[in-house]
Design a protein around this motif. Sequence first.
Motif, PDB file in Angstrom:
ATOM      1  N   LEU A 170       0.799  -1.224   0.000  1.00  0.00           N
ATOM      2  CA  LEU A 170       0.000   0.000   0.000  1.00  0.00           C
ATOM      3  C   LEU A 170       0.834   1.278   0.000  1.00  0.00           C
ATOM      4  O   LEU A 170       0.283   2.381  -0.027  1.00  0.00           O
TER       5      LEU A 170
ATOM      6  N   TYR B 138       0.063   4.197  -2.536  1.00  0.00           N
ATOM      7  CA  TYR B 138      -1.147   4.977  -2.284  1.00  0.00           C
ATOM      8  C   TYR B 138      -0.915   6.005  -1.184  1.00  0.00           C
ATOM      9  O   TYR B 138      -1.301   7.171  -1.309  1.00  0.00           O
TER      10      TYR B 138
ATOM     11  N   ARG C 143      -6.777   6.524   4.324  1.00  0.00           N
ATOM     12  CA  ARG C 143      -6.467   5.537   3.286  1.00  0.00           C
ATOM     13  C   ARG C 143      -7.373   4.322   3.433  1.00  0.00           C
ATOM     14  O   ARG C 143      -7.301   3.595   4.418  1.00  0.00           O
TER      15      ARG C 143
ATOM     16  N   TRP D  21     -10.609   2.344  -3.085  1.00  0.00           N
ATOM     17  CA  TRP D  21     -10.354   1.370  -4.137  1.00  0.00           C
ATOM     18  C   TRP D  21     -11.105   1.725  -5.407  1.00  0.00           C
ATOM     19  O   TRP D  21     -12.248   2.185  -5.358  1.00  0.00           O
TER      20      TRP D  21
END
Length: 287
Positions: free
Chosen positions: A40, A43, A130, A161
Amino acid sequence: MDMQPVKSSSLDRIRDGQRDTWDRFSSGWRKWDELVLAWLHPYGRMMIRHANLGAASYVLDVASGTGEPGLTAAAQVPQGRVVVTDLAEGMLAVATENAARRGLVNVETRICEAGALPFPDAGFDAVLCRFGFMFFPDIVAAAREFTRVTKAGGRVSVAVWGESAKNPWATTVMNTIARHVPLPAPPPDAPGLFRCATPGFIRDVFSGAGLHHITEEEVSGDLIADTAAQYWEFMNDIAAPVVAGLARADGSTRDRVRTEVLGLAQQFLHEGSICIPSTAIVVAGTR
């Protein structure tokens, strides 16, 4: 954008269920923290870039789970401070361990829900979140709260997402389960991975909450596992929908699902590892 109001009793039920679920799965997230951090990172890096942090920024990270991207932000604001929040005490316990392991002393944790943040107006230079918005019982209320606690000129930066077709890290397992196990249809606008996947959705929510200069950017990365079997184990340890779906199957059906998933995962074999694509939308706006 037309989003129907949800009764407070329904919101409370969703919130309480999510708290219990995340607490129950916190040990799995602790176990796989290193893999998740690597997966991750792109991101969180993009979110932080859009947050315009300074060395003394005061940052809020909502629904931070085991601490990211708040802990990465903390390392970038040595004269500032980061408040890491989550609904689940078990997840924040992991975040506290991670902060101590990395020698971060400018981090504090707080248990709270996104739709009722226990912070004063205009207190933070930046708010991060997030992969939380998809699960919030009331997305609009959360966006308003994010805006309320951000200083004028401060930034709100989130990741959600993207569409399911671009996220085989999740659909490889879940679609296989759905082919073998009858799963109940979720209610409209129910919390879920791809609830906010439509381009422009979060942009509209942000605009309605009073943010401006809103940007939206697609970011991709790979979930990397050593083997297909490790990918299967990972998803069973961290993904509540996988566990819930498999719980509806008998032993032979679970074995068939596992065998099929292991076979499908092999299509993502690259240089000796299983590299499964994932895609998110990073949205940021100014208060």
